[in-house]
Design a protein around this motif. Structure first.
Motif, PDB file in Angstrom:
ATOM      1  N   CYS A  22      30.167  -4.949  -5.795  1.00 14.75           N
ATOM      2  CA  CYS A  22      31.518  -4.761  -5.274  1.00 14.75           C
ATOM      3  C   CYS A  22      32.510  -5.187  -6.342  1.00 14.75           C
ATOM      4  N   SER A  23      33.429  -4.289  -6.675  1.00 11.43           N
ATOM      5  CA  SER A  23      34.461  -4.572  -7.669  1.00 11.43           C
ATOM      6  C   SER A  23      35.822  -4.591  -7.009  1.00 11.43           C
ATOM      7  N   ALA A  24      36.614  -5.601  -7.341  1.00 14.01           N
ATOM      8  CA  ALA A  24      37.960  -5.754  -6.794  1.00 14.01           C
ATOM      9  C   ALA A  24      38.999  -5.419  -7.853  1.00 14.01           C
ATOM     10  N   SER A  25      40.029  -4.713  -7.416  1.00 11.49           N
ATOM     11  CA  SER A  25      41.147  -4.390  -8.302  1.00 11.49           C
ATOM     12  C   SER A  25      42.418  -4.345  -7.479  1.00 11.49           C
ATOM     13  N   GLY A  26      43.560  -4.234  -8.144  1.00 13.69           N
ATOM     14  CA  GLY A  26      44.832  -4.134  -7.438  1.00 13.69           C
ATOM     15  C   GLY A  26      45.799  -5.218  -7.862  1.00 13.69           C
ATOM     16  N   THR A  27      46.771  -5.461  -7.009  1.00  8.98           N
ATOM     17  CA  THR A  27      47.840  -6.407  -7.305  1.00  8.98           C
ATOM     18  C   THR A  27      47.680  -7.638  -6.424  1.00  8.98           C
ATOM     19  N   PHE A  28      47.360  -8.757  -7.037  1.00 13.86           N
ATOM     20  CA  PHE A  28      47.201 -10.008  -6.315  1.00 13.86           C
ATOM     21  C   PHE A  28      47.307 -11.159  -7.297  1.00 13.86           C
ATOM     22  N   PHE A  29      47.596 -12.343  -6.771  1.00 13.37           N
ATOM     23  CA  PHE A  29      47.679 -13.524  -7.628  1.00 13.37           C
ATOM     24  C   PHE A  29      46.294 -14.105  -7.873  1.00 13.37           C
ATOM     25  N   SER A  30      45.497 -14.209  -6.807  1.00 13.86           N
ATOM     26  CA  SER A  30      44.162 -14.777  -6.941  1.00 13.86           C
ATOM     27  C   SER A  30      43.286 -14.301  -5.805  1.00 13.86           C
ATOM     28  N   ILE A  31      42.005 -14.301  -6.060  1.00 14.39           N
ATOM     29  CA  ILE A  31      41.004 -14.074  -5.016  1.00 14.39           C
ATOM     30  C   ILE A  31      40.308 -15.391  -4.768  1.00 14.39           C
ATOM     31  N   ASN A  32      40.272 -15.823  -3.524  1.00 14.44           N
ATOM     32  CA  ASN A  32      39.703 -17.124  -3.195  1.00 14.44           C
ATOM     33  C   ASN A  32      38.239 -17.052  -2.794  1.00 14.44           C
ATOM     34  N   VAL A  33      37.884 -16.006  -2.068  1.00  9.11           N
ATOM     35  CA  VAL A  33      36.519 -15.843  -1.577  1.00  9.11           C
ATOM     36  C   VAL A  33      36.180 -14.365  -1.569  1.00  9.11           C
ATOM     37  N   VAL A  48      27.158 -11.768   6.175  1.00 10.94           N
ATOM     38  CA  VAL A  48      25.865 -11.833   5.495  1.00 10.94           C
ATOM     39  C   VAL A  48      25.875 -12.970   4.486  1.00 10.94           C
ATOM     40  N   ALA A  49      26.872 -12.966   3.594  1.00  8.35           N
ATOM     41  CA  ALA A  49      26.953 -13.991   2.555  1.00  8.35           C
ATOM     42  C   ALA A  49      28.363 -14.004   1.996  1.00  8.35           C
ATOM     43  N   GLN A  50      28.789 -15.170   1.514  1.00  2.11           N
ATOM     44  CA  GLN A  50      30.084 -15.267   0.866  1.00  2.11           C
ATOM     45  C   GLN A  50      30.028 -16.296  -0.240  1.00  2.11           C
ATOM     46  N   ILE A  51      30.959 -16.170  -1.200  1.00  2.00           N
ATOM     47  CA  ILE A  51      30.949 -17.032  -2.368  1.00  2.00           C
ATOM     48  C   ILE A  51      32.382 -17.313  -2.795  1.00  2.00           C
ATOM     49  N   PRO A  52      32.702 -18.563  -3.140  1.00  2.00           N
ATOM     50  CA  PRO A  52      34.058 -18.871  -3.599  1.00  2.00           C
ATOM     51  C   PRO A  52      34.326 -18.204  -4.947  1.00  2.00           C
ATOM     52  N   MET A  53      35.597 -17.905  -5.189  1.00  3.44           N
ATOM     53  CA  MET A  53      36.035 -17.342  -6.465  1.00  3.44           C
ATOM     54  C   MET A  53      37.132 -18.223  -7.013  1.00  3.44           C
ATOM     55  N   PRO A  54      37.327 -18.356  -8.306  1.00  2.00           N
ATOM     56  CA  PRO A  54      36.486 -17.739  -9.330  1.00  2.00           C
ATOM     57  C   PRO A  54      35.243 -18.544  -9.693  1.00  2.00           C
ATOM     58  N   SER A  55      35.212 -19.812  -9.284  1.00  5.55           N
ATOM     59  CA  SER A  55      34.073 -20.639  -9.668  1.00  5.55           C
ATOM     60  C   SER A  55      33.935 -21.795  -8.690  1.00  5.55           C
ATOM     61  N   GLY A  56      32.839 -22.524  -8.808  1.00  7.37           N
ATOM     62  CA  GLY A  56      32.615 -23.702  -7.998  1.00  7.37           C
ATOM     63  C   GLY A  56      32.320 -23.379  -6.556  1.00  7.37           C
ATOM     64  N   GLY A  57      32.322 -24.419  -5.738  1.00  5.62           N
ATOM     65  CA  GLY A  57      32.074 -24.240  -4.321  1.00  5.62           C
ATOM     66  C   GLY A  57      30.625 -23.914  -4.033  1.00  5.62           C
ATOM     67  N   SER A  58      30.354 -23.626  -2.792  1.00  8.85           N
ATOM     68  CA  SER A  58      28.990 -23.330  -2.387  1.00  8.85           C
ATOM     69  C   SER A  58      28.946 -21.983  -1.682  1.00  8.85           C
ATOM     70  N   THR A  59      27.815 -21.338  -1.789  1.00 14.49           N
ATOM     71  CA  THR A  59      27.620 -20.068  -1.109  1.00 14.49           C
ATOM     72  C   THR A  59      27.256 -20.305   0.351  1.00 14.49           C
ATOM     73  N   ASP A  74      30.736 -12.283 -10.870  1.00 15.90           N
ATOM     74  CA  ASP A  74      31.200 -12.173 -12.248  1.00 15.90           C
ATOM     75  C   ASP A  74      32.720 -12.275 -12.141  1.00 15.90           C
ATOM     76  N   SER A  75      33.227 -13.473 -12.221  1.00 19.17           N
ATOM     77  CA  SER A  75      34.647 -13.706 -11.957  1.00 19.17           C
ATOM     78  C   SER A  75      35.543 -13.016 -12.964  1.00 19.17           C
ATOM     79  N   ALA A  76      35.091 -12.890 -14.193  1.00 18.03           N
ATOM     80  CA  ALA A  76      35.908 -12.229 -15.218  1.00 18.03           C
ATOM     81  C   ALA A  76      36.180 -10.779 -14.848  1.00 18.03           C
ATOM     82  N   LYS A  77      35.257 -10.187 -14.067  1.00 18.80           N
ATOM     83  CA  LYS A  77      35.400  -8.783 -13.672  1.00 18.80           C
ATOM     84  C   LYS A  77      35.785  -8.642 -12.204  1.00 18.80           C
TER      85      LYS A  77
END
Length: 123
Positions: A22-33, A48-59, A74-77
């Motif tokens: 899944c790739s995210a794009s568009g206009t936003f300040f940040s993606i949190n999850v 099903v599953a979730q993960i914090p963005m861009p780093s840290g946290g727990s799945t 892949d937070s850079a992408k």
């Protein structure tokens, strides 16, 4: 707005594997999850599953997929993946990617959804 594009669904035999992207794009300040939900015919959409963005946290995983599915990022992408192993017929569903994002640093969080990708587990 966050646009989410999923790929990787398909037909697989029981015990097989698939990898969703899944790739995210568009206009936003940040993606949190970011995460994956699924909806089988006649059933409610479920996490099903979730993960914090861009780093840290727990799945976080649904009990039914623990030990079989793995979510990664892949937070850079602005991309997340769902590796699905040991698939069962009951995993058959439309899988939706979602993202919780903010438009501004102190703004409220809004949720976006992808169009969904079909996963069918059958012999």
């Amino acid at each position: 707005q966050v646009q989410l594009v999923e790929s990787g669904g398909g037909l697989v035999q029981p015990g097989g594997s698939l990898r969703l992207s899944c790739s995210a794009s568009g206009t936003f300040f940040s993606i949190n999850v970011m995460g994956w939900y699924r909806q089988a015919p006649g059933k409610q959409r479920e996490l099903v599953a979730q993960i914090p963005m861009p780093s840290g946290g727990s799945t976080n995983y649904a009990d039914s997929v623990k030990g079989r599915f793995t979510i990664s990022r892949d937070s850079a992408k602005n991309r997340v993946y769902l590796q699905m192993n040991s698939l069962k017929p009951e995993d058959t569903a439309v899988y939706y990617c979602n993202a919780d994002a903010k438009r501004a640093p102190l703004g409220s969080t809004f949720r976006s959804w992808g169009q969904g990708t079909q996963v069918t587990v059958s012999s």
